[in-house]
Design a protein around this motif. Structure first.
Motif, PDB file in Angstrom:
ATOM      1  N   THR A 341      -2.000 -11.630 125.252  1.00  0.00           N
ATOM      2  CA  THR A 341      -0.851 -12.213 124.551  1.00  0.00           C
ATOM      3  C   THR A 341      -0.994 -12.077 123.039  1.00  0.00           C
ATOM      4  O   THR A 341      -0.001 -11.944 122.326  1.00  0.00           O
ATOM      5  CB  THR A 341      -0.663 -13.691 124.936  1.00  0.00           C
ATOM      6  OG1 THR A 341      -1.886 -14.408 124.700  1.00  0.00           O
ATOM      7  CG2 THR A 341      -0.259 -13.820 126.389  1.00  0.00           C
ATOM      8  N   ALA A 342      -2.228 -12.088 122.545  1.00  0.00           N
ATOM      9  CA  ALA A 342      -2.447 -11.881 121.110  1.00  0.00           C
ATOM     10  C   ALA A 342      -2.034 -10.470 120.701  1.00  0.00           C
ATOM     11  O   ALA A 342      -1.410 -10.268 119.652  1.00  0.00           O
ATOM     12  CB  ALA A 342      -3.909 -12.139 120.750  1.00  0.00           C
ATOM     13  N   LEU A 343      -2.374  -9.490 121.549  1.00  0.00           N
ATOM     14  CA  LEU A 343      -1.970  -8.108 121.268  1.00  0.00           C
ATOM     15  C   LEU A 343      -0.447  -7.965 121.303  1.00  0.00           C
ATOM     16  O   LEU A 343       0.137  -7.268 120.474  1.00  0.00           O
ATOM     17  CB  LEU A 343      -2.613  -7.163 122.291  1.00  0.00           C
ATOM     18  CG  LEU A 343      -4.116  -6.935 122.153  1.00  0.00           C
ATOM     19  CD1 LEU A 343      -4.675  -6.246 123.398  1.00  0.00           C
ATOM     20  CD2 LEU A 343      -4.411  -6.100 120.908  1.00  0.00           C
ATOM     21  N   VAL A 344       0.184  -8.642 122.275  1.00  0.00           N
ATOM     22  CA  VAL A 344       1.652  -8.619 122.378  1.00  0.00           C
ATOM     23  C   VAL A 344       2.276  -9.220 121.128  1.00  0.00           C
ATOM     24  O   VAL A 344       3.222  -8.673 120.550  1.00  0.00           O
ATOM     25  CB  VAL A 344       2.113  -9.371 123.651  1.00  0.00           C
ATOM     26  CG1 VAL A 344       3.622  -9.604 123.617  1.00  0.00           C
ATOM     27  CG2 VAL A 344       1.721  -8.607 124.899  1.00  0.00           C
ATOM     28  N   ALA A 345       1.741 -10.347 120.696  1.00  0.00           N
ATOM     29  CA  ALA A 345       2.272 -11.008 119.505  1.00  0.00           C
ATOM     30  C   ALA A 345       2.080 -10.159 118.256  1.00  0.00           C
ATOM     31  O   ALA A 345       2.980 -10.051 117.416  1.00  0.00           O
ATOM     32  CB  ALA A 345       1.603 -12.371 119.323  1.00  0.00           C
ATOM     33  N   ASP A 346       0.894  -9.534 118.123  1.00  0.00           N
ATOM     34  CA  ASP A 346       0.622  -8.685 116.965  1.00  0.00           C
ATOM     35  C   ASP A 346       1.590  -7.511 116.879  1.00  0.00           C
ATOM     36  O   ASP A 346       1.893  -7.016 115.794  1.00  0.00           O
ATOM     37  CB  ASP A 346      -0.814  -8.153 117.023  1.00  0.00           C
ATOM     38  CG  ASP A 346      -1.840  -9.232 116.728  1.00  0.00           C
ATOM     39  OD1 ASP A 346      -1.439 -10.285 116.180  1.00  0.00           O
ATOM     40  OD2 ASP A 346      -3.030  -9.039 117.059  1.00  0.00           O
ATOM     41  N   CYS A 347       2.091  -7.099 118.055  1.00  0.00           N
ATOM     42  CA  CYS A 347       3.026  -5.970 118.097  1.00  0.00           C
ATOM     43  C   CYS A 347       4.469  -6.421 117.869  1.00  0.00           C
ATOM     44  O   CYS A 347       5.373  -5.596 117.807  1.00  0.00           O
ATOM     45  CB  CYS A 347       2.892  -5.266 119.442  1.00  0.00           C
ATOM     46  SG  CYS A 347       3.522  -3.576 119.428  1.00  0.00           S
ATOM     47  N   GLY A 348       4.695  -7.730 117.768  1.00  0.00           N
ATOM     48  CA  GLY A 348       6.036  -8.238 117.461  1.00  0.00           C
ATOM     49  C   GLY A 348       6.908  -8.494 118.669  1.00  0.00           C
ATOM     50  O   GLY A 348       8.113  -8.708 118.528  1.00  0.00           O
ATOM     51  N   ALA A 349       6.305  -8.520 119.872  1.00  0.00           N
ATOM     52  CA  ALA A 349       7.070  -8.826 121.080  1.00  0.00           C
ATOM     53  C   ALA A 349       6.882 -10.301 121.438  1.00  0.00           C
ATOM     54  O   ALA A 349       5.950 -10.949 120.960  1.00  0.00           O
ATOM     55  CB  ALA A 349       6.637  -7.938 122.236  1.00  0.00           C
ATOM     56  N   ASN A 350       7.785 -10.800 122.288  1.00  0.00           N
ATOM     57  CA  ASN A 350       7.729 -12.204 122.659  1.00  0.00           C
ATOM     58  C   ASN A 350       7.603 -12.329 124.175  1.00  0.00           C
ATOM     59  O   ASN A 350       8.270 -11.617 124.921  1.00  0.00           O
ATOM     60  CB  ASN A 350       8.989 -12.938 122.194  1.00  0.00           C
ATOM     61  CG  ASN A 350       8.859 -14.439 122.322  1.00  0.00           C
ATOM     62  OD1 ASN A 350       7.795 -15.001 122.091  1.00  0.00           O
ATOM     63  ND2 ASN A 350       9.950 -15.097 122.691  1.00  0.00           N
ATOM     64  N   VAL A 351       6.719 -13.221 124.629  1.00  0.00           N
ATOM     65  CA  VAL A 351       6.498 -13.400 126.063  1.00  0.00           C
ATOM     66  C   VAL A 351       7.582 -14.301 126.648  1.00  0.00           C
ATOM     67  O   VAL A 351       7.803 -15.419 126.182  1.00  0.00           O
ATOM     68  CB  VAL A 351       5.116 -14.018 126.334  1.00  0.00           C
ATOM     69  CG1 VAL A 351       4.928 -14.245 127.835  1.00  0.00           C
ATOM     70  CG2 VAL A 351       4.011 -13.125 125.786  1.00  0.00           C
ATOM     71  N   ASP A 352       8.250 -13.787 127.686  1.00  0.00           N
ATOM     72  CA  ASP A 352       9.302 -14.546 128.358  1.00  0.00           C
ATOM     73  C   ASP A 352       8.786 -15.181 129.645  1.00  0.00           C
ATOM     74  O   ASP A 352       9.079 -16.330 129.943  1.00  0.00           O
ATOM     75  CB  ASP A 352      10.481 -13.617 128.668  1.00  0.00           C
ATOM     76  CG  ASP A 352      11.764 -14.357 128.972  1.00  0.00           C
ATOM     77  OD1 ASP A 352      12.270 -15.024 128.077  1.00  0.00           O
ATOM     78  OD2 ASP A 352      12.244 -14.267 130.126  1.00  0.00           O
ATOM     79  N   GLU A 353       8.012 -14.414 130.422  1.00  0.00           N
ATOM     80  CA  GLU A 353       7.431 -14.922 131.663  1.00  0.00           C
ATOM     81  C   GLU A 353       6.052 -14.298 131.862  1.00  0.00           C
ATOM     82  O   GLU A 353       5.804 -13.174 131.417  1.00  0.00           O
ATOM     83  CB  GLU A 353       8.295 -14.549 132.886  1.00  0.00           C
ATOM     84  CG  GLU A 353       9.684 -15.144 132.904  1.00  0.00           C
ATOM     85  CD  GLU A 353      10.488 -14.661 134.099  1.00  0.00           C
ATOM     86  OE1 GLU A 353       9.867 -14.187 135.086  1.00  0.00           O
ATOM     87  OE2 GLU A 353      11.719 -14.732 134.048  1.00  0.00           O
TER      88      GLU A 353
END
Length: 400
Positions: A341-353
């Motif tokens: 999730t940290a990598l996802v956040a660093d890339c500017g995406a948002n977790v939905d599920e």
């Protein structure tokens, strides 16, 4: 046979009783379609549909005896609301038979205009038969949704307005169900501007008019999000006018219509139903047909079920890559999810599920599949995100 004079007289009758809707250019949609697109906002009518035009023209011509007896109509929604609203305004009792699949929002609004609503049958044909029976039993005036010269004349007033508002139009693109709207509009348009091209649009699931006009035998489906044009058989009164005045027909898929609904909502900030988006769907699907032309497009209605709209918007986000589902395979140890999730956040995406899958997988027992639904900025952003995760040594696959 319907004439321009009939439509001009209808325009005089309904003036002040229905809205003269705007017809304005959309520069963004013009860029997307390759044509110069002008939108006729019939979804701004009080009942959110062009159907008011024909209903009003029909009802104002009833005799005092006919008004006292009352009227009955069959409709999947928009004709129902048009008849109910103008009947209430004119003090005429109205009964509306609607098929059982009619969206709840249309049923509620029709009842809100004071009409007695009867839900009957799984198809328009079944509802029509029942309405005809009730008309005979109760001596009511039947107001047909399209197979009536007065109805067609009323619908044709939309073309009079369009050509007055935008006199240089090369083509009109019109959704087709039973044929009342395109019969009226094409009759008016060809009389005023003989060189104009008139194109009808149907869904692949309900191609009755296309089959009739082009001699094809395309199979008819059961349902469509464009329920306003889900008609099994065109009106006989409409067919000859259409044969004379309509130049071509285009077919669109369900996905085309969904995309058009979302684009109109995002770009024009206007809400349309499936049938109302059919014209734009055709321009997007068949770009070459009217490329470079000055095209008038009818947004025929805006009555859509909120739950259906929510689903269409979400599916549109998936189609555009702004909502994606990925599966990341990793060691099932503390901190794995936090790292991902940290990598996802660093890339500017948002977790939905997020969902962990441990049992239904072919991975080694000490591994886990993490399925994630992510909000992104589009397809390029998705590719960037996947490369970032793979660069961190993770196995990633995109789930279509």
């Amino acid at each position: 046979m319907l004439t321009l004079a009939d439509i001009q007289q209808a325009a005089a009758r309904v003036r002040g009783q229905v809205l003269e809707t705007p017809c304005v250019e959309s520069r963004t949609l013009s860029e997307l379609t390759g044509a110069q697109v002008f939108l006729k906002f019939e979804n701004l009518q009080f009942t959110a549909s062009f159907k008011e035009r024909g209903a009003c023209n029909k009802l104002v011509q009833l005799t005092p005896d006919e008004r006292a007896r009352g009227v009955i109509a069959m409709s999947a929604g928009n004709h129902a609301q048009g008849v109910a609203y103008h009947a209430q305004r004119l003090g005429i009792p109205a009964t509306i038979v609607m098929p059982s699949f009619t969206p709840g929002v249309k049923v509620a609004r029709t009842r809100g205009f004071g009409a007695q609503v009867i839900l009957h049958g799984a198809t328009l044909e079944a509802a029509y038969t029942h309405a005809r029976q009730l008309a005979d039993e109760k001596n009511l005036v039947f107001v047909h949704p399209y197979n009536d010269v007065a109805i067609m004349a009323g619908q044709g007033t939309a073309a009079l307005e369009m050509l007055a508002q935008q006199p240089g139009l090369d083509a009109l693109v019109v959704p087709v169900g039973g044929g009342g709207l395109i019969a009226g509009m094409a009759t008016a348009a060809k009389a005023i501007q003989p060189g104009i091209t008139v194109v009808g649009v149907q869904t692949r699931r309900f191609p009755a008019m296309v089959n009739l006009m082009q001699g094809t035998q395309l199979e008819q489906g059961v349902s469509t999000i464009a329920e306003g044009i889900a008609v099994g058989a065109p009106g006989p009164e409409c067919v000859e006018l259409i044969r004379r005045n309509v130049d071509d027909f285009l077919l669109v898929d369900e996905g085309d219509i969904e995309q058009a609904i979302v684009l109109l909502l995002e770009i024009e900030k206007t809400l349309v139903e499936g049938a109302g988006a059919a014209a734009l769907a055709a321009l997007l699907r068949h770009r070459e047909r009217l490329a470079g032309k000055k095209v008038g497009m009818v947004l025929s209605g805006g009555n859509i079920d909120p739950m259906l709209l929510a689903a269409i918007i979400e599916r549109g986000m998936v189609r555009s890559g702004r909502l994606v589902r990925i599966v990341v395979s990793t060691r099932d140890v503390p901190g794995s999810l936090a790292r991902i999730t940290a990598l996802v956040a660093d890339c500017g995406a948002n977790v939905d599920e997020v969902h962990h899958q441990r049992a239904f997988t072919l991975l080694a027992a000490q591994n886990v599949e993490i399925e994630m639904v992510l909000q992104t900025r589009g397809h390029e952003h998705v590719n960037e995100l996947i490369e970032r995760l793979r660069g961190a040594g993770l196995e990633v696959r995109l789930v279509q």
